[in-house]
Design a protein around this motif. Structure first.
Motif, PDB file in Angstrom:
ATOM      1  N   THR A 193       0.851  -1.200   0.000  1.00 39.52           N
ATOM      2  CA  THR A 193       0.000   0.000   0.000  1.00 39.52           C
ATOM      3  C   THR A 193       0.883   1.246   0.000  1.00 39.52           C
ATOM      4  OG1 THR A 193      -0.123   0.546   2.371  1.00 39.52           O
ATOM      5  CG2 THR A 193      -1.561  -1.226   1.594  1.00 39.52           C
ATOM      6  N   GLY A 194       0.253   2.375  -0.246  1.00 42.47           N
ATOM      7  CA  GLY A 194       0.970   3.655  -0.156  1.00 42.47           C
ATOM      8  C   GLY A 194       0.631   4.391   1.126  1.00 42.47           C
ATOM      9  N   ALA A 195       0.052   3.687   2.088  1.00 41.94           N
ATOM     10  CA  ALA A 195      -0.369   4.355   3.330  1.00 41.94           C
ATOM     11  C   ALA A 195       0.834   4.763   4.178  1.00 41.94           C
ATOM     12  CB  ALA A 195      -1.260   3.403   4.139  1.00 41.94           C
ATOM     13  N   ARG A 196       0.671   5.857   4.913  1.00 41.44           N
ATOM     14  CA  ARG A 196       1.635   6.195   5.964  1.00 41.44           C
ATOM     15  C   ARG A 196       1.323   5.274   7.143  1.00 41.44           C
ATOM     16  NH1 ARG A 196       1.492  11.615   9.559  1.00 41.44           N
ATOM     17  NH2 ARG A 196      -0.704  11.346   9.047  1.00 41.44           N
ATOM     18  N   ILE A 197       2.357   4.667   7.710  1.00 46.07           N
ATOM     19  CA  ILE A 197       2.127   3.648   8.743  1.00 46.07           C
ATOM     20  C   ILE A 197       2.562   4.164  10.110  1.00 46.07           C
ATOM     21  CG2 ILE A 197       2.651   1.289   9.478  1.00 46.07           C
ATOM     22  CD1 ILE A 197       3.426   0.772   6.474  1.00 46.07           C
ATOM     23  N   ILE A 198       1.613   4.161  11.041  1.00 44.65           N
ATOM     24  CA  ILE A 198       1.923   4.510  12.434  1.00 44.65           C
ATOM     25  C   ILE A 198       1.852   3.219  13.245  1.00 44.65           C
ATOM     26  CG2 ILE A 198       1.261   5.879  14.449  1.00 44.65           C
ATOM     27  CD1 ILE A 198      -0.039   7.908  12.592  1.00 44.65           C
ATOM     28  N   ALA A 199       2.950   2.861  13.894  1.00 46.08           N
ATOM     29  CA  ALA A 199       3.020   1.596  14.641  1.00 46.08           C
ATOM     30  C   ALA A 199       3.090   1.877  16.134  1.00 46.08           C
ATOM     31  CB  ALA A 199       4.257   0.814  14.209  1.00 46.08           C
ATOM     32  N   LEU A 200       2.337   1.091  16.894  1.00 45.19           N
ATOM     33  CA  LEU A 200       2.319   1.275  18.354  1.00 45.19           C
ATOM     34  C   LEU A 200       2.540  -0.039  19.088  1.00 45.19           C
ATOM     35  CD1 LEU A 200      -0.396   3.083  17.143  1.00 45.19           C
ATOM     36  CD2 LEU A 200       0.066   4.103  19.369  1.00 45.19           C
ATOM     37  N   ASP A 201       3.245   0.051  20.175  1.00 43.86           N
ATOM     38  CA  ASP A 201       3.387  -1.088  21.083  1.00 43.86           C
ATOM     39  C   ASP A 201       3.723  -0.494  22.460  1.00 43.86           C
ATOM     40  OD1 ASP A 201       3.968  -4.378  20.353  1.00 43.86           O
ATOM     41  OD2 ASP A 201       4.474  -3.666  22.367  1.00 43.86           O
ATOM     42  N   THR A 202       3.623  -1.332  23.481  1.00 49.28           N
ATOM     43  CA  THR A 202       3.994  -0.867  24.829  1.00 49.28           C
ATOM     44  C   THR A 202       5.461  -1.170  25.125  1.00 49.28           C
ATOM     45  OG1 THR A 202       3.053  -2.971  25.533  1.00 49.28           O
ATOM     46  CG2 THR A 202       1.729  -1.012  25.942  1.00 49.28           C
ATOM     47  N   ASP A 203       6.085  -1.990  24.268  1.00 54.13           N
ATOM     48  CA  ASP A 203       7.413  -2.513  24.572  1.00 54.13           C
ATOM     49  C   ASP A 203       8.470  -1.896  23.645  1.00 54.13           C
ATOM     50  OD1 ASP A 203       9.084  -4.856  25.754  1.00 54.13           O
ATOM     51  OD2 ASP A 203       9.369  -5.002  23.578  1.00 54.13           O
ATOM     52  N   ASP A 204       9.575  -1.451  24.214  1.00 53.28           N
ATOM     53  CA  ASP A 204      10.588  -0.735  23.428  1.00 53.28           C
ATOM     54  C   ASP A 204      11.228  -1.609  22.349  1.00 53.28           C
ATOM     55  OD1 ASP A 204      10.198   1.653  24.709  1.00 53.28           O
ATOM     56  OD2 ASP A 204      11.660   1.212  26.293  1.00 53.28           O
ATOM     57  N   ALA A 205      11.462  -2.902  22.647  1.00 55.59           N
ATOM     58  CA  ALA A 205      12.101  -3.770  21.640  1.00 55.59           C
ATOM     59  C   ALA A 205      11.195  -3.904  20.420  1.00 55.59           C
ATOM     60  CB  ALA A 205      12.393  -5.137  22.238  1.00 55.59           C
ATOM     61  N   ARG A 206       9.879  -3.990  20.639  1.00 51.65           N
ATOM     62  CA  ARG A 206       8.926  -4.094  19.522  1.00 51.65           C
ATOM     63  C   ARG A 206       8.870  -2.786  18.740  1.00 51.65           C
ATOM     64  NH1 ARG A 206       7.287  -7.488  23.646  1.00 51.65           N
ATOM     65  NH2 ARG A 206       6.956  -9.577  22.842  1.00 51.65           N
ATOM     66  N   LEU A 207       8.996  -1.658  19.466  1.00 49.53           N
ATOM     67  CA  LEU A 207       8.992  -0.360  18.784  1.00 49.53           C
ATOM     68  C   LEU A 207      10.240  -0.219  17.910  1.00 49.53           C
ATOM     69  CD1 LEU A 207       7.600   1.909  21.649  1.00 49.53           C
ATOM     70  CD2 LEU A 207       6.401   1.036  19.634  1.00 49.53           C
ATOM     71  N   GLU A 208      11.351  -0.724  18.421  1.00 49.09           N
ATOM     72  CA  GLU A 208      12.600  -0.710  17.652  1.00 49.09           C
ATOM     73  C   GLU A 208      12.448  -1.568  16.379  1.00 49.09           C
ATOM     74  OE1 GLU A 208      15.135   1.111  18.215  1.00 49.09           O
ATOM     75  OE2 GLU A 208      16.413   0.247  16.660  1.00 49.09           O
ATOM     76  N   LEU A 209      11.823  -2.735  16.543  1.00 54.56           N
ATOM     77  CA  LEU A 209      11.580  -3.604  15.381  1.00 54.56           C
ATOM     78  C   LEU A 209      10.709  -2.868  14.356  1.00 54.56           C
ATOM     79  CD1 LEU A 209      11.711  -6.403  13.977  1.00 54.56           C
ATOM     80  CD2 LEU A 209       9.749  -7.103  15.361  1.00 54.56           C
ATOM     81  N   ALA A 210       9.665  -2.188  14.836  1.00 54.17           N
ATOM     82  CA  ALA A 210       8.766  -1.459  13.919  1.00 54.17           C
ATOM     83  C   ALA A 210       9.542  -0.398  13.142  1.00 54.17           C
ATOM     84  CB  ALA A 210       7.631  -0.817  14.708  1.00 54.17           C
ATOM     85  N   ARG A 211      10.443   0.278  13.828  1.00 56.88           N
ATOM     86  CA  ARG A 211      11.274   1.298  13.174  1.00 56.88           C
ATOM     87  C   ARG A 211      12.126   0.641  12.080  1.00 56.88           C
ATOM     88  NH1 ARG A 211      12.988   3.153  18.020  1.00 56.88           N
ATOM     89  NH2 ARG A 211      11.209   4.473  18.472  1.00 56.88           N
ATOM     90  N   ASN A 212      12.755  -0.481  12.433  1.00 51.27           N
ATOM     91  CA  ASN A 212      13.617  -1.175  11.471  1.00 51.27           C
ATOM     92  C   ASN A 212      12.831  -1.701  10.270  1.00 51.27           C
ATOM     93  OD1 ASN A 212      15.767  -0.705  13.135  1.00 51.27           O
ATOM     94  ND2 ASN A 212      15.681  -2.716  14.142  1.00 51.27           N
ATOM     95  N   LEU A 213      11.547  -2.029  10.490  1.00 51.40           N
ATOM     96  CA  LEU A 213      10.732  -2.565   9.392  1.00 51.40           C
ATOM     97  C   LEU A 213      10.121  -1.450   8.545  1.00 51.40           C
ATOM     98  CD1 LEU A 213       8.974  -5.531  11.259  1.00 51.40           C
ATOM     99  CD2 LEU A 213      10.855  -5.668   9.604  1.00 51.40           C
ATOM    100  N   GLY A 214      10.400  -0.203   8.915  1.00 53.71           N
ATOM    101  CA  GLY A 214      10.014   0.896   8.022  1.00 53.71           C
ATOM    102  C   GLY A 214       8.746   1.629   8.396  1.00 53.71           C
ATOM    103  N   ALA A 215       8.270   1.510   9.640  1.00 52.71           N
ATOM    104  CA  ALA A 215       7.107   2.311  10.049  1.00 52.71           C
ATOM    105  C   ALA A 215       7.462   3.788   9.909  1.00 52.71           C
ATOM    106  CB  ALA A 215       6.740   1.983  11.491  1.00 52.71           C
TER     107      ALA A 215
END
Ligand code: NAD
Ligand code: ZN
Ligand code: ZN
Length: 345
Positions: A193-215
């Protein structure tokens, strides 16, 4: 062979059982990997309420063809295959219309459709019997890496496909919970998709993963998150929200940020609730479209396999020997798994 059995409420056990026989339309799969899903934890927590005991656990499996039923053609020993999470009849109106995850025969109005590992014997074993129509070949993909695609890939793909008309370039998609399902859902959104992706989690390691996956934006899932998402969208809200947790705080967040005409997809089964009433001053914006999504279809599965083969969908896995299943479940329960835990027979 060894198999992990759900023997009584909340209790699993490794048992030595005979390798099963196959029928003419069945395939014996030598299991390469079996993913642990958070739904398995829900089942363990349901205790006495869960209706099926005695079966082998595991609804996310992949492996290699070991034996081919006498009526089948087109399969060879050693073919790598992914096992569908929904075992639909293939013939009813829903199935024929491509809604096989809503099968009228192998399901019922309020029950989920037949799912291996949640009734029939599943993938946490050395071998598994599967009807050929519930398998897809995966070519050169490593079936250990691919096993979680069966559910953690297919289920987000289904939810995203159902919201695709809102996921145009310029839209905003919110992904809540970057766990097994969420980290693949994020990649599917990114790749298709061409959507802007906002990713949320309560855990920092998961947030780091989301960043690495291109959120595009990564936010802590807390009481400030809803206002931040509204600020990011001119107070209009997000075009699509995928809640891969479903607990009360995430249901509150999802309903607080969905835009008019937005697609709200609840996938996580955390037991959250919201008011839905019909009238002016309503609970959701006009036009909001809500679905409680179950698994996915064979078409979703083929799409997930194609994305993985193109290198656009990768599963983060942590491997455990089958015999260490309890450690793996304990680690999942304690939130120590980033991505997916996979048992290796
Ligand atoms: P998981 O344990 O791998 O991931 C859950 C993630 O949610 C973790 O990253 C965790 O940190 C995060 N989280 C917890 N509380 C949060 C909060 N308040 N806000 C934001 N993030 C939060 O789980 P999973 O295997 O990905 O499964 C997710 C959910 O989806 C479970 O409820 C599972 O039962 C359900 N599920 C549903 C279907 C279906 O067909 N509907 C299929 C598979 C799984
Ligand atoms: Zn699952
Ligand atoms: Zn059917």
């Amino acid at each position: 062979m060894q198999a992990v059995k759900l023997v009584s409420p909340g209790k699993m056990e490794l048992q030595d059982i005979p390798v099963p026989e196959i029928g003419p339309d069945e395939i014996l799969v030598k299991v390469a990997g079996a993913g642990l899903c958070h739904s398995d934890l829900h089942v363990l927590h349901m205790g006495e309420e869960w209706p099926f005991f005695g079966g082998t656990v595991g609804h996310e499996g992949a492996g290699w063809v070991e034996k081919v039923g006498s009526a089948l053609e087109g399969y060879s020993t050693g073919d790598a295959v992914l096992i569908s999470v929904v075992w639909a009849c293939g013939h009813c109106r829903s199935c024929v219309e491509g809604r096989d995850n809503e099968c009228e025969v192998n399901g019922s109005r309020m029950q989920f459709p037949t799912t291996p590992g949640l009734g029939p014997d599943g993938a946490m074993a050395e071998y598994m019997v599967v009807k050929a129509r519930h398998l897809d070949k995966i070519g050169d993909l490593d079936p250990i890496q691919a096993a979680p695609l069966a559910d953690a890939g297919v289920t987000p793909m289904h939810a995203i496909n159902s919201a695709r008309s809102r996921l145009t370039p310029g839209s905003t998609a919110v992904v809540i919970g970057i766990g097994g399902l969420g980290h693949l859902g994020l990649q599917i959104l990114k790749a298709t998709t061409g959507a802007r992706i906002i990713a949320l989690d309560t855990d920092d390691a998961r947030l780091e993963l989301a960043r690495n996956l291109g959120a595009d934006l990564v936010l802590k899932s807390d009481s400030a998150a809803a206002q931040r998402i509204l600020d990011e969208t001119n107070q209009y809200g997000a075009d699509a929200v995928f809640d891969f947790v479903g607990v009360q705080p995430t249901v509150d967040l999802a309903t607080a940020v969905i835009a008019p005409g937005g697609m709200l997809r609840f996938v996580g089964l955390g037991g959250g609730k919201f008011d839905y009433f019909v009238g002016v001053g309503q609970a959701l914006p006009w036009g909001a479209d809500v679905q409680l999504s179950y698994g996915g279809t064979r078409a979703d599965q083929l799409q997930v396999i194609a994305l993985a083969q193109q290198g656009k969908l990768g599963v983060e896995i942590t491997k455990y020997p089958l015999a260490d299943f309890q450690t793996a479940f304990d680690d999942l329960e304690a939130g120590r798994i980033t991505g997916r835990a996979v048992l290796i027979p």
